[in-house]
Design a protein around this motif. Structure first.
Motif, PDB file in Angstrom:
ATOM      1  N   ALA A   1      36.627  38.156  47.749  1.00  0.00           N
ATOM      2  CA  ALA A   1      37.950  38.735  47.527  1.00  0.00           C
ATOM      3  C   ALA A   1      38.209  39.942  48.419  1.00  0.00           C
ATOM      4  O   ALA A   1      39.188  40.660  48.223  1.00  0.00           O
ATOM      5  CB  ALA A   1      38.107  39.134  46.061  1.00  0.00           C
TER       6      ALA A   1
ATOM      7  N   TYR B   1      38.733  38.220  38.925  1.00  0.00           N
ATOM      8  CA  TYR B   1      37.895  39.140  39.691  1.00  0.00           C
ATOM      9  C   TYR B   1      37.471  40.295  38.803  1.00  0.00           C
ATOM     10  O   TYR B   1      38.299  40.934  38.146  1.00  0.00           O
ATOM     11  CB  TYR B   1      38.687  39.657  40.897  1.00  0.00           C
ATOM     12  CG  TYR B   1      37.963  40.696  41.724  1.00  0.00           C
ATOM     13  CD1 TYR B   1      36.808  40.381  42.416  1.00  0.00           C
ATOM     14  CD2 TYR B   1      38.460  41.996  41.820  1.00  0.00           C
ATOM     15  CE1 TYR B   1      36.150  41.329  43.183  1.00  0.00           C
ATOM     16  CE2 TYR B   1      37.810  42.953  42.592  1.00  0.00           C
ATOM     17  CZ  TYR B   1      36.661  42.613  43.259  1.00  0.00           C
ATOM     18  OH  TYR B   1      36.003  43.555  44.018  1.00  0.00           O
TER      19      TYR B   1
ATOM     20  N   THR C   1      41.903  44.198  48.661  1.00  0.00           N
ATOM     21  CA  THR C   1      42.025  43.065  47.746  1.00  0.00           C
ATOM     22  C   THR C   1      43.498  42.873  47.424  1.00  0.00           C
ATOM     23  O   THR C   1      44.318  43.782  47.602  1.00  0.00           O
ATOM     24  CB  THR C   1      41.245  43.287  46.436  1.00  0.00           C
ATOM     25  OG1 THR C   1      41.786  44.430  45.767  1.00  0.00           O
ATOM     26  CG2 THR C   1      39.765  43.489  46.706  1.00  0.00           C
TER      27      THR C   1
END
Length: 343
Positions: free
Chosen positions: A169, A160, A135
């Motif tokens: 993501a 997130y 990520t």
């Protein structure tokens, strides 16, 4: 292009870290040419003119090369995340992926060697998410991560929750040199292709098919196929990767796989194919030991080879499952380099 390219000399890096002007911020360390994919195995593509990044499974034409540059904290704070800058190159120009007004855009800029700030619109924190996935959290928008939209597959920024699994993501980073076919600079080989009935392979671009036919009354250019050899940087030992094309009425047609069929598609041969499979690439190898005939396995559909159809009056080129026993002679092809004596 391969491996890491910038600040690989340890002394150079130590000198940069000791620079008295650098009290906070980041110093560029390494760079790698990569392929970025989402959880659906779609490739990230950059379109600098539109300042757009989007994931696509079918990519045509010239595409930007993607890079990830690793940076080092100047301060000695210990953090698990890795500061990085993502960029792309197209037409000898460099574009940096950055955060602007809570959006993700591309800016034409050289890669900064030093960043005199604890945050930057260019810096993202790369973290391991789960096996093989990463990520990227923005350094200027804490809690906001790179993610792709399921509506249009564009890359953007969104909050997130790290306690929940959000596949939008999650990204795969793959060194490009392990998943690429590069065109060989040698001249394509014009050839004629025969089956075991001494019939010649003929192109019919108006029908988008190729088929074997008896030799008389055949136009020479429709019977000439060019072997374009590619170099595969990943080692598969499946044979020589190559594409086959023909030129009819000054137009180039590529032999390719589409929906389990074999068709002719008008297009130019790409100089580079940034994926480990391609509808254009076939592995050329000997049909069986001790023979001079060949078979062609598709890189796109595993364990399938070019063959000719035995059903119906037309012996069209098709894709057929390969058993590996070397006895299916519909997959057996003889190649003869074209000379003025043929046809």
């Amino acid at each position: 292009m391969s491996g890491f390219t910038r600040l690989t000399n340890k002394l150079e890096l130590v000198q940069a870290l000791c620079d008295p002007s650098m009290k906070i911020g980041f110093i560029q360390a390494d760079s790698q040419y990569v392929i970025i994919m989402n959880i659906n195995n779609d490739l990230l593509n950059a379109y600098p003119e539109q300042s757009l990044l989007t994931f696509k499974s079918d990519v045509q034409g010239e595409t930007a090369e993607m890079f990830i540059d690793m940076y080092i904290y100047v301060s000695c704070r210990k953090k698990k995340e890795v500061p990085v800058v993502l960029s792309c190159k197209l037409n000898n120009k460099t574009y940096l992926l950055c955060v602007e007004n809570n959006s993700v855009v591309l800016k034409e800029s050289e890669m900064p060697g030093k960043i005199h700030s604890e945050t930057s619109e260019f810096i993202f924190y790369k973290r391991d998410l789960y096996t093989g996935c990463r990520t990227f959290e923005s350094s200027v928008e804490s809690g906001y991560f790179l993610a792709w939209s399921k509506e249009d597959r564009s890359l953007g920024l969104r909050p997130y929750d790290q306690d929940k699994l959000d596949e939008s993501a999650a990204f795969y980073l793959i060194p490009a040199d392990t998943r690429v076919f590069k065109g060989d600079p040698t001249t394509p080989i014009p050839s004629h292709v025969w089956n075991n009935h001494n019939e010649l392979l003929i192109a019919h671009p108006e029908q988008s098919i190729v088929k074997f036919e008896p030799e008389p009354h055949i136009e020479a250019e429709k019977a000439t196929f060019f072997q374009d050899i590619y170099r595969e940087l990943a080692v598969t030992n499946k044979g020589t990767p190559m594409a086959m094309s023909c030129k009819v009425d000054n137009k180039t047609y590529l032999l390719c796989v589409e929906n389990n069929s074999v068709i002719l598609k008008e297009d130019k041969l790409p100089a580079e194919i940034p994926t480990k499979t391609s509808e254009l690439i076939f592995y050329k190898r000997f049909f069986s030991d001790g023979q001079s005939s060949y078979c062609f396995e598709s890189s796109f559909i595993e364990n399938h080879c070019l063959a000719w159809n035995t059903e119906g009056p037309e012996k069209k080129l098709i894709l057929k499952p390969y058993s590996g026993n070397g006895i299916d002679e519909t997959m057996k092809f003889d190649l003869q380099e074209k000379t003025s004596d043929i046809l």
